[in-house]
Design an enzyme around this catalytic site. Sequence first.
Site, PDB file in Angstrom:
ATOM      1  N   CYS A  89       0.847  -1.193   0.000  1.00  0.00           N
ATOM      2  CA  CYS A  89       0.000   0.000   0.000  1.00  0.00           C
ATOM      3  C   CYS A  89       0.880   1.239   0.000  1.00  0.00           C
ATOM      4  O   CYS A  89       1.884   1.296   0.717  1.00  0.00           O
ATOM      5  CB  CYS A  89      -0.883  -0.015   1.255  1.00  0.00           C
ATOM      6  SG  CYS A  89      -1.902   1.451   1.441  1.00  0.00           S
ATOM      7  N   HIS A 131      -9.233  -3.651  -1.593  1.00  0.00           N
ATOM      8  CA  HIS A 131      -8.215  -2.917  -0.831  1.00  0.00           C
ATOM      9  C   HIS A 131      -8.631  -1.444  -0.684  1.00  0.00           C
ATOM     10  O   HIS A 131      -8.585  -0.876   0.408  1.00  0.00           O
ATOM     11  CB  HIS A 131      -6.869  -3.047  -1.554  1.00  0.00           C
ATOM     12  CG  HIS A 131      -5.741  -2.275  -0.937  1.00  0.00           C
ATOM     13  ND1 HIS A 131      -4.645  -2.883  -0.362  1.00  0.00           N
ATOM     14  CD2 HIS A 131      -5.537  -0.933  -0.808  1.00  0.00           C
ATOM     15  CE1 HIS A 131      -3.829  -1.942   0.099  1.00  0.00           C
ATOM     16  NE2 HIS A 131      -4.332  -0.753  -0.166  1.00  0.00           N
ATOM     17  N   GLU A 132      -9.060  -0.840  -1.798  1.00  0.00           N
ATOM     18  CA  GLU A 132      -9.445   0.582  -1.755  1.00  0.00           C
ATOM     19  C   GLU A 132     -10.744   0.764  -0.974  1.00  0.00           C
ATOM     20  O   GLU A 132     -10.886   1.740  -0.232  1.00  0.00           O
ATOM     21  CB  GLU A 132      -9.588   1.149  -3.176  1.00  0.00           C
ATOM     22  CG  GLU A 132      -8.316   1.122  -4.019  1.00  0.00           C
ATOM     23  CD  GLU A 132      -7.103   1.724  -3.324  1.00  0.00           C
ATOM     24  OE1 GLU A 132      -7.258   2.667  -2.542  1.00  0.00           O
ATOM     25  OE2 GLU A 132      -5.985   1.212  -3.553  1.00  0.00           O
ATOM     26  N   HIS A 135     -10.024   1.128   2.550  1.00  0.00           N
ATOM     27  CA  HIS A 135      -9.537   2.471   2.921  1.00  0.00           C
ATOM     28  C   HIS A 135     -10.700   3.387   3.313  1.00  0.00           C
ATOM     29  O   HIS A 135     -10.584   4.192   4.237  1.00  0.00           O
ATOM     30  CB  HIS A 135      -8.783   3.122   1.755  1.00  0.00           C
ATOM     31  CG  HIS A 135      -7.326   2.773   1.692  1.00  0.00           C
ATOM     32  ND1 HIS A 135      -6.451   3.049   2.728  1.00  0.00           N
ATOM     33  CD2 HIS A 135      -6.577   2.192   0.728  1.00  0.00           C
ATOM     34  CE1 HIS A 135      -5.233   2.642   2.380  1.00  0.00           C
ATOM     35  NE2 HIS A 135      -5.280   2.112   1.179  1.00  0.00           N
TER      36      HIS A 135
HETATM   37 ZN   LIG Z   1      -3.726   1.202   0.153  1.00  0.00          ZN
END
Ligand SMILES: [Zn+2]
Length: 168
Positions: A89, A131-132, A135
Amino acid sequence: MALRKILFDGDPILRKKSKPVTIFNSSVVELFDDMQETLDKQQGAGLSAVQIGILKRMFIIYDGKTPIRIVNPEIISTSGKCKTTAEGCLSVPGKWGDVERPNNVLARYQDQHGNFVEKTFTGFTCKTFCHEYDHLEGILFIDRATNLFDTYEEYHKFKQKQEKKGNK
Ligand SMILES: [Zn+2]
């Protein structure tokens, strides 16, 4: 367009939940332009607005060579297991580990002009999407990772050893 500063793990903003985008105007497009420039400079696969300190539910992911701008995403369903587990990341520089992600995600989101889109992302793109999406919820991959290492070299060495063991 302008390069933005990426926040690193330890910054409390990265742990906050991002808020939905309700007004679609030129500032959304301009923010995406900045995110795109910042992402490409780092040669990343994806970038969320929170990573440049903006708590809005927006991110960019690469689907192959095509960047996709995503606003207010919802996950409708997921299936399968992504073959690639390696993950890093831009906000956790250097670190690499294994994260299990689905292989397919059916998502509903808005484009940068507010139009609704329904789309399935597969394989590595699905992994990047998840993954995003994390966030936006204040979750970092290191919260989910196993076999976490401080450098890619260490991670890679570990994986090679693991593979050798597996082949015996
Ligand atoms: Zn990331």
